[in-house]
Design a protein around this motif. Structure first.
Motif, PDB file in Angstrom:
ATOM      1  N   HIS A 102      21.374   2.542  49.481  1.00  0.00           N
ATOM      2  CA  HIS A 102      19.950   2.308  49.699  1.00  0.00           C
ATOM      3  C   HIS A 102      19.786   1.037  50.530  1.00  0.00           C
ATOM      4  CE1 HIS A 102      18.855   5.289  46.651  1.00  0.00           C
ATOM      5  NE2 HIS A 102      19.763   4.739  45.846  1.00  0.00           N
TER       6      HIS A 102
ATOM      7  N   TRP B 104      16.942  -1.550  50.907  1.00  0.00           N
ATOM      8  CA  TRP B 104      15.666  -2.070  50.417  1.00  0.00           C
ATOM      9  C   TRP B 104      15.984  -3.398  49.753  1.00  0.00           C
ATOM     10  CZ3 TRP B 104      10.673  -0.744  51.066  1.00  0.00           C
ATOM     11  CH2 TRP B 104       9.716  -1.304  50.237  1.00  0.00           C
TER      12      TRP B 104
ATOM     13  N   PRO C  48      20.437  -1.133  45.926  1.00  0.00           N
ATOM     14  CA  PRO C  48      20.613  -1.988  47.097  1.00  0.00           C
ATOM     15  C   PRO C  48      20.914  -3.444  46.733  1.00  0.00           C
ATOM     16  CG  PRO C  48      18.282  -1.622  46.695  1.00  0.00           C
ATOM     17  CD  PRO C  48      19.013  -0.757  45.713  1.00  0.00           C
TER      18      PRO C  48
ATOM     19  N   TYR D  77      12.071   1.587  53.763  1.00  0.00           N
ATOM     20  CA  TYR D  77      13.149   2.158  52.952  1.00  0.00           C
ATOM     21  C   TYR D  77      14.003   3.121  53.765  1.00  0.00           C
ATOM     22  CZ  TYR D  77      15.638   5.027  49.622  1.00  0.00           C
ATOM     23  OH  TYR D  77      16.635   5.703  48.964  1.00  0.00           O
TER      24      TYR D  77
ATOM     25  N   TYR E 233      17.951   5.412  53.385  1.00  0.00           N
ATOM     26  CA  TYR E 233      19.074   5.876  52.574  1.00  0.00           C
ATOM     27  C   TYR E 233      20.123   6.409  53.533  1.00  0.00           C
ATOM     28  CZ  TYR E 233      21.630   9.252  49.579  1.00  0.00           C
ATOM     29  OH  TYR E 233      22.578   9.973  48.925  1.00  0.00           O
TER      30      TYR E 233
ATOM     31  N   LYS F  41      21.253   1.743  41.630  1.00  0.00           N
ATOM     32  CA  LYS F  41      21.431   2.813  42.617  1.00  0.00           C
ATOM     33  C   LYS F  41      20.603   4.036  42.276  1.00  0.00           C
ATOM     34  CE  LYS F  41      25.175   3.129  45.043  1.00  0.00           C
ATOM     35  NZ  LYS F  41      26.565   3.302  45.524  1.00  0.00           N
TER      36      LYS F  41
ATOM     37  N   GLY G  62      16.813   2.755  43.636  1.00  0.00           N
ATOM     38  CA  GLY G  62      16.815   2.628  45.094  1.00  0.00           C
ATOM     39  C   GLY G  62      15.816   1.672  45.677  1.00  0.00           C
TER      40      GLY G  62
END
Length: 778
Positions: A107, A109, A122, A148, A150, A398, A401
């Motif tokens: 992630h 962020w 993150p 954001y 991924y 995780k 996220g």
């Protein structure tokens, strides 16, 4: 997770020979990472993009890089591209992961991450730039979206990278070239070259959360000088402030900050102070009152000040998107620096928020309602499974996220921008404002900023460190791939807290970590409240001597390391490098992550386990010289000795490092520099120096010469190339030590035989700087 929604529009531009731009959908905001795109379009026939109903194929110089598909997912755009079975993935900024980031998902962020484990993602920084490499092929991809993201490098699909963008648009830059360095050159041309630090910032730094008073600060500094252990800066954590209010000093503990700093300066030491981002909401507090007056703070969607709890209590947060907000910050900072502060340490700038006022109120109301209804299970479930993850921005796992921050920015035209759209760029904008503060307070001088949180492009503004690690051998070991991948993400000036921030360090760990940290680009010892002190002398002898000697080793290597910083500033090359960067045809070098190169020539193999007095070392492709024993080693795996007082070091054949005698500070003149060289056919070293303090090197005030030593039978022939003579260097003599060279019978400079002597296994020649530079003129 891809949906059946209409595929977004797609266009591509070959910006130049090494850079392809892909735009998906219609971007809503300007780029914060990009400094300057090349003028479109000079890519010529280097790039070829083939579109069909199944997707897009991207070629560079006739070689296929990947096939790509564009779709949508529930929150925005989804992009996938192929990976070959034997390709490796590197970069992606700061991640608690091994060097090869393939078969992972991440992630992006920025959060205050206290869980330094693979599940702690993150992390503090979001740099969505990665490099795909194998022998004979290398390319890079930068996903320029500051909200954001991924990225999955092979979990959902073994043979694909999946990119999910939290918006209906995306901008990608694809980079390719003949080698890794061409990729990094192109990326840092786009997002900004790494800043050139002042010399003192390249030295050793001592920190603690916290040195509680100015008397304690001075005692620590005096102890360094009394013991003749090099040190360039003392760092002050949040307890120097008055009630954790930014831009203040505690009158009780730091009654005379100007006098304290003047005393430190007289010892040739600098001061770096922490500055968080939350401004205490308190009428009568100048930073708050002025910010309200200038409308410089973030607001909620309904127009109220956005509030959250941090160290001072309930705080408001600067709106760095607005130029007026950045000027507000810069002016406050410049005023604060007026007492002589040398560097600024930006912390908690993700922004880290312990609780956000409105989500917290909502959670309390919901839990209270359920408790009143005697629904204890419902109240507990609401708090534990949902609300506690939504009211603050720390330790996000995780499985979550991201945590949205319900705040809005105003742009310079008065338009509202949701914080979630630019969250990861928030610290980048803060760093821009901080640099402005330096320009106000110290015009013409180099700045030094250390930042915990970051976005792509941070290399042009600040150094970084990997946050709140632990005094743990595993954390020490993982720091190597973390820092190497930051370098491969365009961020060369990076470090980890030597000794570990949390928990208690032991004597052997402090020695071994200092030996490793001596080669971190950013070299700082830092530890937390409630933990064992970590100054070099805390364990007594023999440990204190081992730690001190590791620090001195850093100062011996300063001429070489400093030259790597100017190279990074010019080209984006990392200061420390994975083995495959220099040996791309060596397949083993792609997976070795417990050793690394400093520049092109020096291989470092630190000891990473307790009790070890030897370790296995992989030596790629060429012959290497053990710098401790003088033994010449063939390439491949070797078991080498690693006694407690040294770190295994190896000099590459046809490589050179430049050293000097260690001083107490990195700013002191070097006097004599020594070129240690291991010649097979020809080896070259660059001698670089400038004033280490101002930006005048950009105007030509620097010294640079290239010294090459070539083997011709039994002759070692020295040639000097004057690259630039705009500054009188801080050394007057050059010593050349030919190592691993029993073949040397004579040493010649421009046809003249030099007087030499033998020192151990080395053949040594000495000459003054005047003769060195005059040799080319002759």
């Amino acid at each position: 997770m891809a949906s059946a929604a209409p595929t977004p529009s797609f266009k591509h531009l070959a910006l130049d020979q090494h850079m392809l731009k892909i735009v998906v959908g219609s971007p809503r905001l300007r780029s914060f990472a990009v400094v300057s795109e090349p003028p479109c379009c000079t890519g010529g026939d280097a790039w070829r993009v083939v579109e069909d109903r199944d997707g897009v194929e991207v070629y560079w110089s006739g070689r296929k890089l990947f096939s790509m598909r564009i779709a949508t997912w529930e929150r925005g755009v989804e992009i996938t591209h192929t990976l070959e079975r034997d390709e490796h993935v590197y970069g992606l900024g700061e991640k608690y992961a091994h060097q090869d980031r393939r078969f992972k998902r991440f992630h992006f962020w920025n959060v205050d991450q206290t869980v330094h484990l693979p599940s702690g993602d993150p992390m503090y920084k979001s740099i969505p730039f990665y490099i795909v490499a194998k022998p004979g092929k290398v390319y890079g991809v930068f996903v320029d979206y500051p909200g954001y993201l991924y990225i999955d490098t092979g979990v959902e699909h073994l043979d694909r990278i999946v990119i999910r963008v939290g918006a209906g648009y995306a901008v990608l830059y694809v980079f390719s070239g003949e080698n890794l360095y061409e990729i990094l050159d192109a990326y840092t041309r786009l997002t900004g070259r790494p800043f050139m630090p002042p010399k003192w910032a390249v030295g050793y730094h001592q920190s603690r959360y916290s040195y509680a008073s100015q008397d304690e600060v001075l005692r620590v500094a005096e102890e360094f000088r009394r013991r003749r252990i090099p040190c360039d800066a003392i760092w002050l954590d949040i307890d120097y402030m008055d009630g954790y209010r930014l831009f203040t000093w505690s009158r009780d503990r730091f009654p005379d900050p100007r006098g304290m700093i003047e005393k430190l300066h007289s010892m040739n030491m600098r001061v770096v102070t922490i500055v968080d981002v939350g401004i205490k909401e308190e009428k009568g507090y100048h930073a708050y009152d002025r910010g309200v007056e200038l409308n410089a703070f973030l607001r909620t969607p309904d127009g109220e000040l956005f509030r959250g709890g941090v160290w001072p209590g309930l705080c408001v947060f600067p709106d760095f998107l607005r130029s007026s907000g950045r000027r507000y910050w810069a002016q406050r900072l410049a005023e604060f620096m007026g007492v002589g502060v040398d560097g600024i340490w930006l912390d908690m700038n993700e922004p880290a928020i312990f609780y956000m006022e409105k989500p917290f109120r909502s959670m309390v109301a919901e839990v209270s309602k359920r408790l009143i209804e005697n629904d204890v299970e419902g109240a507990g479930n609401h708090y534990f499974w949902r609300a506690r993850h939504l009211i603050g921005t720390t330790s996000v796992g995780k499985g979550i996220g991201m945590v949205d921050i319900p705040a809005v920015h105003l742009d310079d035209d008065g338009g509202e921008v949701r914080h979630s759209e630019i969250h990861n760029a928030y610290p980048l904008l803060e760093n821009e404002a901080t640099k402005m503060g330096f320009e106000i307070a110290r015009p013409g001088r180099r700045w030094f900023i250390l930042t915990r949180s970051a976005y792509a492009g941070i290399q042009r503004l600040a150094a970084v460190w990997t946050g709140d690690n632990q005094s743990d051998w595993g954390h020490m070991a993982i720091s190597i791939p973390m820092l190497l991948n930051l370098g491969l993400s365009g961020v060369p000036f990076a470090g980890a807290d030597v000794g570990g921030f949390g928990d208690d360090v032991d004597p052997e760990m402090l020695v071994r970590w200092t030996q490793l940290g001596a080669f971190y680009p950013f070299f700082r010892n830092h530890s937390s409240k409630g933990t064992r002190r970590q100054e070099p002398w805390v364990f007594g002898e023999p440990w204190s001597s081992y730690v001190a000697e590791a620090i001195r080793l850093r100062y011996r290597l300063l001429p070489y390391i400093y030259s790597m910083f100017i190279e990074a500033h010019r080209s984006g090359k990392p200061v420390i490098r994975p083995l495959f960067a220099e040996f791309p045809q060596d397949e083993q070098s792609y997976v070795v992550e417990d050793e690394f190169l400093v520049g092109p020539s020096l291989l470092v193999a630190p000891v990473l386990t307790p009790g070890a007095r030897a370790r296995a070392v992989y030596l790629p492709q060429v012959r290497w010289l053990d710098l401790w024993s003088g033994e010449v080693l063939e390439p491949g795996w070797r078991l080498v000795e690693a006694p407690i007082d040294r770190v295994p070091l190896f000099l590459r054949e046809d490589g050179a490092v430049v050293t000097t005698e260690p001083r107490s500070s990195a700013t002191e003149p070097w006097g004599t520099v020594t070129i240690d060289v291991f010649v097979g056919r020809k080896a070259c070293a660059v001698l670089y120096d400038d004033d280490g303090e101002t930006a005048d090197f950009e105007k030509g005030r620097f010294f640079e010469a290239k010294v090459c030593i070539e083997r011709r039978g039994g002759d070692a022939v020295i040639r000097v190339e004057e690259l630039h003579m705009g500054y009188e260097p801080g050394f007057s003599k050059v010593r050349i030590r030919l190592l691993g060279s029993p073949w040397v019978e004579r040493v010649l400079l421009e046809g003249e035989e030099l007087r030499v002597y033998r020192s151990g296994k080395a053949v040594v020649a000495e000459l003054g700087i005047g003769r060195l530079t005059a040799s080319q003129q002759g």
